[in-house]
Design a protein around this motif. Structure first.
Motif: not given
Length: 217
Positions: A161, A165, A149, A157, A152-153, A155
């Motif tokens: 995303s 997550r 997570c 929100s 991913v964040l 890249a």
């Protein structure tokens, strides 16, 4: 006693000795202890033991692998790592994330203690620290979810995303729950397993919710 008068002891057989000395030969390995080995060997052996428990959690099955040689080093590392990733405070901000670290640390250990006490009160056959070991090691999938997570964040929100997550957290939540119940199932009475699984479900659900709702500052 009749018959014992004819028994004689040869002069070639020594009868002296200390009663504290065991009879029979023994190998030098029997006298070896961890106090005699180098610190590096001790650390490497403990790290290998922790790594094997991580493998058992990632490939859960009904076994007593985590119960035979329990330890709290792995749960401590996972708890600290998860708390550090969840605090999310920057060094130059006024809120350094200290209370968040304490909250995560207390929730994990206090929740594990409550679940362990519940298991013991329901007639569980494992010890207190064995249960803590299993619950702590099974936080590993959620720690992996937190790491994913965070990546991913980086890249963004947005909606995509959040969906990624959500899928990751749900999958790791199920993994943690199934792994813990697989290790603890045989130690509970058959008619009370649901009462033991439900608190475990809530325990990992709270941690998963904290991971899913995390937003970096």
């Amino acid at each position: 006693f009749p018959g014992l008068t004819d028994v004689s002891i040869s002069e070639d057989i020594p009868v002296e000795g200390e009663i504290t000395v065991p009879v029979g030969s023994h190998s030098p390995d029997e006298d070896f202890s961890t106090l005699d080995e180098p610190v590096r060997d001790t650390i490497m052996r403990d790290l290998k033991a922790v790594g094997k428990k991580f493998v058992h959690v990632m490939y859960p099955k009904k076994s007593s692998a985590l119960l035979r040689d329990w330890d709290l080093w792995g749960p401590l590392v996972l708890c600290v790592s998860l708390a550090l990733m969840l605090q999310g405070g920057s060094a130059d901000s006024r809120d350094d994330g200290g209370p968040q670290f304490a909250e995560v640390f207390v929730i994990i250990w206090f929740g594990a203690v409550v679940i362990t006490l519940n298991s013991k009160l329901l007639g569980g056959t494992i010890s207190f620290f064995q249960s803590l070991c299993v619950l702590g090691y099974c936080v590993l999938p959620l720690t992996v979810a937190m790491l994913v997570c965070r990546l991913v964040l980086l890249a963004g929100s947005g909606t995509i995303s959040f969906v990624i997550r959500l899928i990751v957290v749900i999958a790791m939540f199920g993994w943690s729950t199934l792994a813990s119940t697989a290790f603890l199932a045989d130690s509970q009475p058959p008619n009370r397993k649901a009462l033991v699984v439900y608190p475990i479900f809530l325990f990992y659900f709270v941690i998963s919710w904290m991971i899913l709702t995390f937003t970096p500052q």
